[in-house]
Write a protein that holds these residues in place. Structure first.
Motif, mmCIF file in Angstrom:
data_model
loop_
_atom_site.group_PDB
_atom_site.id
_atom_site.type_symbol
_atom_site.label_atom_id
_atom_site.label_comp_id
_atom_site.label_asym_id
_atom_site.label_seq_id
_atom_site.Cartn_x
_atom_site.Cartn_y
_atom_site.Cartn_z
ATOM 1 N N ALA A 114 48.705 24.592 64.169
ATOM 2 C CA ALA A 114 47.509 25.249 63.634
ATOM 3 C C ALA A 114 46.430 24.227 63.284
ATOM 4 C CB ALA A 114 47.878 26.071 62.398
ATOM 5 N N GLN A 127 44.894 31.663 53.104
ATOM 6 C CA GLN A 127 45.564 32.372 54.191
ATOM 7 C C GLN A 127 45.461 31.646 55.526
ATOM 8 O OE1 GLN A 127 43.995 36.356 54.262
ATOM 9 N NE2 GLN A 127 44.931 36.917 52.320
ATOM 10 N N THR A 128 44.564 30.667 55.622
ATOM 11 C CA THR A 128 44.387 29.934 56.876
ATOM 12 C C THR A 128 44.221 28.449 56.590
ATOM 13 O OG1 THR A 128 41.969 30.105 56.871
ATOM 14 C CG2 THR A 128 43.184 31.920 57.876
ATOM 15 N N SER A 129 44.433 27.641 57.628
ATOM 16 C CA SER A 129 44.227 26.204 57.505
ATOM 17 C C SER A 129 42.765 25.895 57.202
ATOM 18 C CB SER A 129 44.647 25.501 58.806
ATOM 19 O OG SER A 129 46.016 25.684 59.056
ATOM 20 N N LEU A 169 54.063 35.355 62.634
ATOM 21 C CA LEU A 169 53.989 35.019 61.217
ATOM 22 C C LEU A 169 52.798 34.111 60.971
ATOM 23 C CD1 LEU A 169 57.770 34.180 60.584
ATOM 24 C CD2 LEU A 169 56.582 36.301 59.963
ATOM 25 N N ASP A 170 52.151 34.277 59.824
ATOM 26 C CA ASP A 170 51.027 33.424 59.456
ATOM 27 C C ASP A 170 51.564 32.046 59.049
ATOM 28 O OD1 ASP A 170 48.171 32.975 58.538
ATOM 29 O OD2 ASP A 170 49.273 32.594 56.687
ATOM 30 N N PRO A 171 51.078 30.942 59.650
ATOM 31 C CA PRO A 171 51.623 29.612 59.360
ATOM 32 C C PRO A 171 51.573 29.229 57.877
ATOM 33 C CG PRO A 171 50.251 29.532 61.321
ATOM 34 C CD PRO A 171 50.076 30.899 60.722
ATOM 35 N N ARG A 183 51.538 31.210 55.169
ATOM 36 C CA ARG A 183 52.543 31.966 54.394
ATOM 37 C C ARG A 183 53.949 31.508 54.759
ATOM 38 N NH1 ARG A 183 50.642 33.089 50.142
ATOM 39 N NH2 ARG A 183 52.378 34.500 49.738
ATOM 40 N N GLN A 184 54.151 31.137 56.020
ATOM 41 C CA GLN A 184 55.459 30.648 56.460
ATOM 42 C C GLN A 184 55.823 29.360 55.707
ATOM 43 O OE1 GLN A 184 55.642 30.339 60.710
ATOM 44 N NE2 GLN A 184 57.778 29.747 60.760
#
Length: 418
Positions: free
Chosen positions: A110, A269-271, A354-356, A358-359
């Protein structure tokens, strides 16, 4: 020249503990510390101060078991516990490590996607294959020297907290006297923070590395003085490694609290959102620094995760286990096979929807849960003369180790009941 020699002397004593500390700030750790800062502001800074003596103690315990017994944790557990208990411990480790590898490799993919676009999953696949090839065909100590330079990108978080003009009095007060509402979200974050800071794979890795160092001098009879000198080295090495790890973690959390939380971003929620924490010091280069930090720590941590699984399974099966084994000579096929399966199994999970970010967080939570029984087993081993001979751990280590185990268990139990 005399001064340089004096400086090199203490640095030569740093080894497995320092690498373990560096690997502890893996992508899972970066994401969890950033999320804690964004969600709770200064409210979770206390956890890094609180866990420092506990994580240091439990890592010293694991290293001492490996060095004194001359065997890894799984080999000692094999002799001390019934086989179903042993398989339970190793099964927990494999599950936790595979999930952690998946989260770390997905985060690396990501991060590259953030810079160049393209398929994050294909980047993850490339990182997974490269990691396996490096572990099998290169000496870990040789390529880790170069990877350490990439992890210097994490110092950007130190820069952030220095340039923001923070009220350090407030930081100190909020660290020592946090204001928290203890609910399920709080407990979930505490378990995640404890799990990413005190992780099972670090126990098996540091014990295994001490065994490798010991076997490097195979055939030598060590005097009592030499043993005590090496135990002192383990103590120094681990204190430095864990201190460095938690200092960087503190800065990551503080940077996220002072930037993201104050800007109203409470859920990463995101990089791309995580990158915002670096903008005060890096500006338009924030994404590049974030990417270098994630890739550097990921390439350091994935071999530690896969290697600790390799040590554990090989010890259970009675295989030779060493990163110095040469596959082309027919050595270590089982050991390297476990490393490859764990790494590529993690890569396969990267293709799940899966969202990275949250993973990464849930990998930390799972580590916190699985650490409890493994820590209890380690403490039992470290206090047995049949394992440690005359070098059973002293009262201070015993107290801190059991406190660490009890605290982890209480947090997991509280989360289950919340």
């Amino acid at each position: 020249m005399h001064l340089l020699d004096r400086l090199r002397s203490p640095l030569k004593q740093l080894g497995p503990g320092l690498i373990t500390g560096a690997a502890d700030d893996d992508p899972s750790g970066i994401a969890t510390y950033s999320q804690a800062g964004a969600q709770f502001g200064y409210g979770m800074l206390w956890s890094l101060v609180f866990t420092l003596p506990l994580m240091t103690a439990i890592q010293i315990v694991s290293a001492r078991i490996g060095y004194v017994s001359g065997k890894g944790l799984a080999a000692n557990m094999k002799q001390a516990f019934p086989r179903p208990v042993l398989l339970f411990f190793v099964g927990l480790l494999l599950a936790a490590n595979t999930l952690n590898i998946a989260a770390d490799i997905a985060a690396m993919g990501a991060a590259v996607h953030l810079l160049f676009g393209g398929s994050a999953q294909l980047y993850a696949l490339g990182f997974g294959i490269a990691s396996v090839l490096m572990q099998v065909f290169l000496c870990y100590e040789s390529y880790v020297r170069w990877l350490k330079w990439l992890t210097l990108a994490l110092l950007a978080y130190v820069g952030v907290v220095l340039v923001l003009g923070l009220d350090w009095g407030e930081v100190l007060v909020r660290t020592l006297h946090p204001q928290l509402h203890w609910n399920r979200d709080t407990l979930l974050m505490v378990v995640a923070l404890f799990g990413t800071t005190i992780s099972p794979y670090l126990f098996f890795w540091q014990a295994g590395q001490e065994v490798e160092d010991l076997n490097g001098g195979a055939g030598r009879e060590l005097s009592r003085t030499q043993v005590h000198r090496h135990l002192h080295r383990i103590k120094l090495d681990t204190h430095v490694g864990m201190g460095f790890s938690n200092a960087i973690a503190f800065c990551i959390m503080l940077a996220a609290a002072a930037t993201l939380n104050k800007a109203g971003v409470h859920d990463i929620q995101t990089s791309a959102q995580a990158v915002e924490a670096l903008k005060p010091v890096a500006g338009e280069h924030a994404a590049l620094l974030f990417c270098l930090g994630i890739i550097g720590t990921g390439l350091l941590a994935v071999p530690v995760l896969a290697g600790s699984a390799g040590y554990a399974v090989a010890e259970v099966m009675g295989w030779r286990d060493s990163l110095s084994l040469k596959l082309e000579h027919g050595e270590g096929r089982g050991f390297y096979g476990v490393i490859a399966v764990a790494t590529l199994g993690g890569v396969a999970l990267c293709f799940a929807p899966l969202d990275p970010v949250r993973q990464l967080f849930w990998a930390a939570v799972f580590n916190g849960i699985t650490a409890v029984p493994i820590m209890a087993a380690m403490m039992l081993l470290a206090t047995r003369p049949t394992v440690m001979g005359p070098h059973v751990i002293g009262r201070k280590l015993r107290v801190l180790g059991w406190i660490a185990t009890a605290v982890m268990a209480l947090m997991v139990l509280a989360l289950a009941l919340a």
